[in-house]
Design a protein around this motif. Structure first.
Motif, short mmCIF file in Angstrom:
data_model
loop_
_atom_site.label_atom_id
_atom_site.label_comp_id
_atom_site.label_asym_id
_atom_site.label_seq_id
_atom_site.Cartn_x
_atom_site.Cartn_y
_atom_site.Cartn_z
N PHE A 1 2.04 -10.31 -26.76
CA PHE A 1 3.14 -11.04 -26.14
C PHE A 1 3.99 -10.08 -25.30
CE2 PHE A 1 3.21 -14.08 -30.04
CZ PHE A 1 2.02 -14.64 -29.62
N GLY A 2 4.29 -10.52 -24.09
CA GLY A 2 5.13 -9.73 -23.20
C GLY A 2 4.38 -8.79 -22.28
N ALA A 3 3.05 -8.74 -22.39
CA ALA A 3 2.27 -7.81 -21.57
C ALA A 3 2.01 -8.39 -20.18
CB ALA A 3 0.94 -7.50 -22.24
N GLU A 4 1.90 -7.50 -19.21
CA GLU A 4 1.45 -7.86 -17.87
C GLU A 4 -0.06 -7.69 -17.81
OE1 GLU A 4 3.49 -5.79 -14.69
OE2 GLU A 4 5.07 -5.22 -16.10
N LEU A 5 -0.74 -8.61 -17.15
CA LEU A 5 -2.19 -8.50 -17.05
C LEU A 5 -2.58 -7.53 -15.95
CD1 LEU A 5 -3.39 -12.20 -17.45
CD2 LEU A 5 -2.87 -10.49 -19.20
N ILE A 6 -3.73 -6.89 -16.16
CA ILE A 6 -4.31 -6.00 -15.15
C ILE A 6 -5.62 -6.63 -14.69
CG2 ILE A 6 -5.25 -3.71 -14.67
CD1 ILE A 6 -3.50 -2.65 -16.95
N GLU A 7 -5.72 -6.92 -13.41
CA GLU A 7 -6.91 -7.59 -12.89
C GLU A 7 -8.16 -6.77 -13.07
OE1 GLU A 7 -6.78 -9.06 -8.93
OE2 GLU A 7 -4.79 -9.95 -9.16
N ASN A 8 -9.26 -7.48 -13.24
CA ASN A 8 -10.59 -6.88 -13.38
C ASN A 8 -11.48 -7.54 -12.34
OD1 ASN A 8 -13.24 -6.33 -14.06
ND2 ASN A 8 -13.11 -7.15 -16.12
N ALA A 9 -11.69 -6.86 -11.23
CA ALA A 9 -12.47 -7.44 -10.14
C ALA A 9 -13.95 -7.47 -10.43
CB ALA A 9 -12.23 -6.64 -8.85
N VAL A 10 -14.39 -6.78 -11.48
CA VAL A 10 -15.82 -6.69 -11.79
C VAL A 10 -16.28 -7.85 -12.66
CG1 VAL A 10 -17.63 -5.27 -12.82
CG2 VAL A 10 -15.77 -4.19 -11.54
N SER A 11 -15.63 -8.03 -13.81
CA SER A 11 -16.10 -9.07 -14.75
C SER A 11 -15.02 -10.06 -15.15
CB SER A 11 -16.67 -8.42 -16.01
OG SER A 11 -15.66 -7.71 -16.71
N LYS A 12 -13.83 -9.93 -14.55
CA LYS A 12 -12.70 -10.86 -14.70
C LYS A 12 -11.90 -10.70 -15.99
CE LYS A 12 -13.15 -12.73 -10.73
NZ LYS A 12 -12.13 -12.43 -9.70
N ALA A 13 -12.50 -10.29 -17.11
CA ALA A 13 -11.73 -10.12 -18.35
C ALA A 13 -10.67 -9.05 -18.10
CB ALA A 13 -12.65 -9.71 -19.49
N PRO A 14 -9.38 -9.40 -18.24
CA PRO A 14 -8.33 -8.46 -17.81
C PRO A 14 -8.00 -7.38 -18.83
CG PRO A 14 -7.34 -10.45 -18.67
CD PRO A 14 -8.83 -10.68 -18.71
#
Length: 250
Positions: free
Chosen positions: A128-141
């Protein structure tokens, strides 16, 4: 007011995974992250490797996040039972964790709703409270919470996440590095004199690095620092030392 960039920005890497400690998987992330951070003006100060043991992960996260500006973790955010990094980070920071709708939506960009089983949903569990980091390869952040940056262990995915999170990070003045070729001079022959050069130039770091090349043995001396003039002065002193020693050898 002091320049914020004059204050060192520091970092640690926490590598998580039994497979690293057993030797089954050879880490390819530490060097990449180190070079990436150096080019951004962030000093990598420490690297730790811990097994897939919750208590050890939590203890390491708490120790390293308190000591450095940023903590980067790699590994342990996949779909299997031993991927426990997200839970451990949540525990370390004292927050809850659950499937994040944003992360779930990212997974659905690659996985059909019907295939989004319980195991795959583990990759959408975010503290809770985290910012997501994009994953351009397989989408799981990945995610960032406070000063902890949690990334995948697969090198291509980690590199994608590092690119995505980098713009959010505070950076410092970049380090300048100058390399002086010492040729076949043995370290033992210049160690004492090099120590005197280092003492006379306290604003820089000076290191000696031997290696074997196809042409034979050689030494390189590297001068590093954030003050260009100080680096140049130290380089000149090292070059003078190397020239004097070569001349003495004839």
């Amino acid at each position: 007011m002091p320049d914020a960039r004059s204050t060192p920005v520091t970092a640690a890497i926490l590598v998580i995974g039994d497979e690293i400690l057993s030797g089954r998987t050879k880490d390819k992330n530490i060097g990449y992250i180190a070079e990436y951070l150096t080019s951004s003006g962030i000093d990598l100060r420490e690297v730790r490797v811990v097994p897939d043991v919750a208590e050890e992960i939590v203890a390491a996260v708490n120790a390293l996040r308190a000591r450095y500006t940023y903590l980067f973790t790699t590994g342990g955010i996949g779909p299997t039972h031993d991927d426990i990094t997200a839970d451990c980070v949540a525990q370390a920071l004292g927050v809850g964790i659950d499937v994040d709708p944003r992360a779930r939506a990212m997974l659905l960009e690659r996985i059909k709703e019907a295939d989004l089983n319980e195991a795959r949903l583990r990759m959408a569990r975010i503290p809770f409270g985290a910012e997501l980091i994009e994953n351009a390869v397989s989408k799981a952040p990945g995610f960032m919470i406070e000063n902890v940056i949690v990334m995948a262990g697969v090198p291509a995915i980690m590199q994608s996440m590092l690119d995505a999170v980098a713009p959010r990070l505070r950076t410092g003045a970049r380090v300048t590095a100058e390399t002086i070729e010492a040729g076949n001079l043995p370290e033992g022959g210049y160690a004492s004199d090099l120590a005197l050069v280092a003492k006379a130039h306290p604003g820089v770091s000076i290191g000696s690095y031997p290696s074997m090349t196809p042409a034979g043995f050689r030494n390189q001396i590297v001068v590093r620092g954030r003050d260009g003039e100080a680096v140049a002065a130290a380089r000149a002193a090292v070059e003078a030392l190397v020239a004097r020693l070569h001349a003495a050898r004839g």
